[in-house]
Design a protein around this motif. Structure first.
Motif, PDB file in Angstrom:
ATOM      1  N   ARG A   1       0.833  -1.199   0.000  1.00  0.00           N
ATOM      2  CA  ARG A   1       0.000   0.000   0.000  1.00  0.00           C
ATOM      3  C   ARG A   1       0.867   1.249   0.000  1.00  0.00           C
ATOM      4  O   ARG A   1       1.823   1.346   0.772  1.00  0.00           O
ATOM      5  CB  ARG A   1      -0.901  -0.007   1.236  1.00  0.00           C
ATOM      6  CG  ARG A   1      -2.000   1.026   1.201  1.00  0.00           C
ATOM      7  CD  ARG A   1      -2.722   1.056   2.533  1.00  0.00           C
ATOM      8  NE  ARG A   1      -2.002   1.857   3.506  1.00  0.00           N
ATOM      9  CZ  ARG A   1      -2.283   1.881   4.811  1.00  0.00           C
ATOM     10  NH1 ARG A   1      -3.237   1.109   5.293  1.00  0.00           N
ATOM     11  NH2 ARG A   1      -1.605   2.643   5.628  1.00  0.00           N
ATOM     12  N   PHE A   3      -6.107  -1.864  -2.516  1.00  0.00           N
ATOM     13  CA  PHE A   3      -5.226  -1.786  -1.355  1.00  0.00           C
ATOM     14  C   PHE A   3      -5.909  -2.225  -0.060  1.00  0.00           C
ATOM     15  O   PHE A   3      -5.248  -2.538   0.919  1.00  0.00           O
ATOM     16  CB  PHE A   3      -4.686  -0.365  -1.201  1.00  0.00           C
ATOM     17  CG  PHE A   3      -3.868   0.099  -2.371  1.00  0.00           C
ATOM     18  CD1 PHE A   3      -2.764  -0.621  -2.785  1.00  0.00           C
ATOM     19  CD2 PHE A   3      -4.222   1.236  -3.071  1.00  0.00           C
ATOM     20  CE1 PHE A   3      -2.008  -0.206  -3.867  1.00  0.00           C
ATOM     21  CE2 PHE A   3      -3.472   1.659  -4.158  1.00  0.00           C
ATOM     22  CZ  PHE A   3      -2.364   0.939  -4.562  1.00  0.00           C
ATOM     23  N   PHE A  43      -4.795   6.428   5.356  1.00  0.00           N
ATOM     24  CA  PHE A  43      -4.483   6.372   3.926  1.00  0.00           C
ATOM     25  C   PHE A  43      -5.284   7.467   3.233  1.00  0.00           C
ATOM     26  O   PHE A  43      -6.511   7.435   3.211  1.00  0.00           O
ATOM     27  CB  PHE A  43      -4.841   5.004   3.357  1.00  0.00           C
ATOM     28  CG  PHE A  43      -4.642   4.895   1.869  1.00  0.00           C
ATOM     29  CD1 PHE A  43      -3.385   5.042   1.313  1.00  0.00           C
ATOM     30  CD2 PHE A  43      -5.717   4.628   1.043  1.00  0.00           C
ATOM     31  CE1 PHE A  43      -3.197   4.929  -0.053  1.00  0.00           C
ATOM     32  CE2 PHE A  43      -5.546   4.510  -0.329  1.00  0.00           C
ATOM     33  CZ  PHE A  43      -4.286   4.663  -0.881  1.00  0.00           C
ATOM     34  N   TRP A  58       2.839   6.928  -6.725  1.00  0.00           N
ATOM     35  CA  TRP A  58       1.599   6.974  -5.954  1.00  0.00           C
ATOM     36  C   TRP A  58       0.656   7.931  -6.680  1.00  0.00           C
ATOM     37  O   TRP A  58       0.182   8.910  -6.112  1.00  0.00           O
ATOM     38  CB  TRP A  58       1.880   7.461  -4.528  1.00  0.00           C
ATOM     39  CG  TRP A  58       2.766   6.535  -3.747  1.00  0.00           C
ATOM     40  CD1 TRP A  58       3.188   5.293  -4.104  1.00  0.00           C
ATOM     41  CD2 TRP A  58       3.335   6.790  -2.462  1.00  0.00           C
ATOM     42  NE1 TRP A  58       3.982   4.744  -3.125  1.00  0.00           N
ATOM     43  CE2 TRP A  58       4.087   5.638  -2.099  1.00  0.00           C
ATOM     44  CE3 TRP A  58       3.278   7.864  -1.567  1.00  0.00           C
ATOM     45  CZ2 TRP A  58       4.773   5.543  -0.892  1.00  0.00           C
ATOM     46  CZ3 TRP A  58       3.962   7.772  -0.368  1.00  0.00           C
ATOM     47  CH2 TRP A  58       4.706   6.624  -0.031  1.00  0.00           C
TER      48      TRP A  58
END
Length: 328
Positions: A3, A28, A94, A128
């Protein structure tokens, strides 16, 4: 799959971006257990709840997914604060930063103050970063088939070739048109037969443009019963009653889901209003809504009422249920 610490998600089409975001989260976080899902909006001030969820670590292993929609609208000072916070990773948080601004020459154009931030450069370097251009003539047909498949629809080659040029290059509008088509076919032939769309079925899209069913439902939810009645009465009978029943059922499912678990509510711009309505209706009100829908459908199929009569009864019951002054 490992992740990332956080994620940039860029797309000029908000509905497409929503799909990208949900796919990334599922990739994820394949299991929803022990996850708190929070959605914030960049055209509003990020509340203290956001900063606490981003930076604080609790004693229980609860993961927090923080989705910031329209993040490109956040002020420069907020972005600087956000970049500093992201530089100190929190394993329990996250963040998904959704950039929904317009693109130039086929590339996303970020605000200058975002482009210069360390978090932006780091996200690019670490990959990312997910981006997707909006729909065009080349990708439209594939998106139509993918969206239709979720509704259980398939097309004859002629129907698909005729449908695609009729649709705009906007994902949300396409989803709405295909939902109308799905409801039309289900009402005409039932769910037990083939859901293959033929050329003659495309008349449903043209008929549906006579009224906006989503608008009628929203007016009822907002307590504007008179406007809802006026709009509904402009198109009466079977052309409205079955699509209206289908969309009411969809809204009722989301209201029930939101009441049972507010964190599991879909990522809708009107999420707070949806939760408020679900709490106001309560279990009793939602049960009454399902009863009203089932009674309307049964009364038509049994011959007890005409479609027009069933529509009148349904609209009357929905008016009372969605009336903001009515408490439960």
């Amino acid at each position: 799959m490992q992740r990332p610490g956080f994620l940039f998600c860029l797309c000029p089409d908000s509905a497409l971006l929503n799909i990208l975001t949900e796919e990334a989260i599922q990739r994820f976080f394949p299991s929803p257990d022990g996850i708190e899902h929070l959605v914030f909006w960049g055209d509003e001030s990020l509340p203290a709840r956001f900063w606490e969820a981003l930076t604080l670590q609790g004693f229980t292993p609860v993961s927090r997914i923080l989705v910031v929609r329209c993040a490109h609208l956040l002020p420069a000072d907020v972005w600087r604060q956000l970049s500093k916070a992201l530089a100190r990773p929190n394993p329990q948080a996250f963040s998904v930063l959704c950039m929904e601004g317009t693109w130039e020459k086929g590339r996303p154009k970020l605000p200058a103050h975002v482009e210069k931030l360390p978090c932006t450069a780091f996200a690019r370097k670490q990959r990312w970063w997910i981006e997707r251009a909006g729909l065009d003539e080349r990708s439209l047909s594939a998106f139509v088939k993918q969206t239709a498949a979720k509704l259980g629809l398939t097309f004859t080659p002629d129907a698909l070739n005729r449908l695609v040029p009729m649709l705009p290059l906007q994902a949300a509008a396409i989803e709405g048109e295909l939902l109308k088509l799905s409801l039309f076919i289900a009402a005409r032939a039932g769910d037990t037969v083939s859901r293959n769309v033929e050329v003659t079925d495309l008349v449903a899209i043209n008929q549906a443009e006579k009224f906006n069913i989503f608008s009628i439902i929203r007016l009822f939810q907002q307590g504007q019963s008179l406007s809802a009645w006026q709009q509904a009465m402009s198109e009466r009978g079977e052309d409205l009653i079955f699509p209206l029943l289908g969309l009411l059922q969809r809204e009722a499912r989301q209201l029930w889901q939101t009441l049972a678990d507010p964190s599991a509510a879909p990522m809708r711009r009107d999420g707070e209003q949806l939760l408020a309505l679900a709490r106001r209706l309560g279990i009793t009100g939602l049960a009454a809504l399902w009863d009203s829908m089932h009674d309307a459908e049964l009364s038509i199929k049994s011959g007890k009422k005409t479609p027009e009569q069933a529509l009148d009864s349904l609209l009357g019951e929905v008016t009372l249920l969605f009336n903001p002054a009515k408490s439960r």
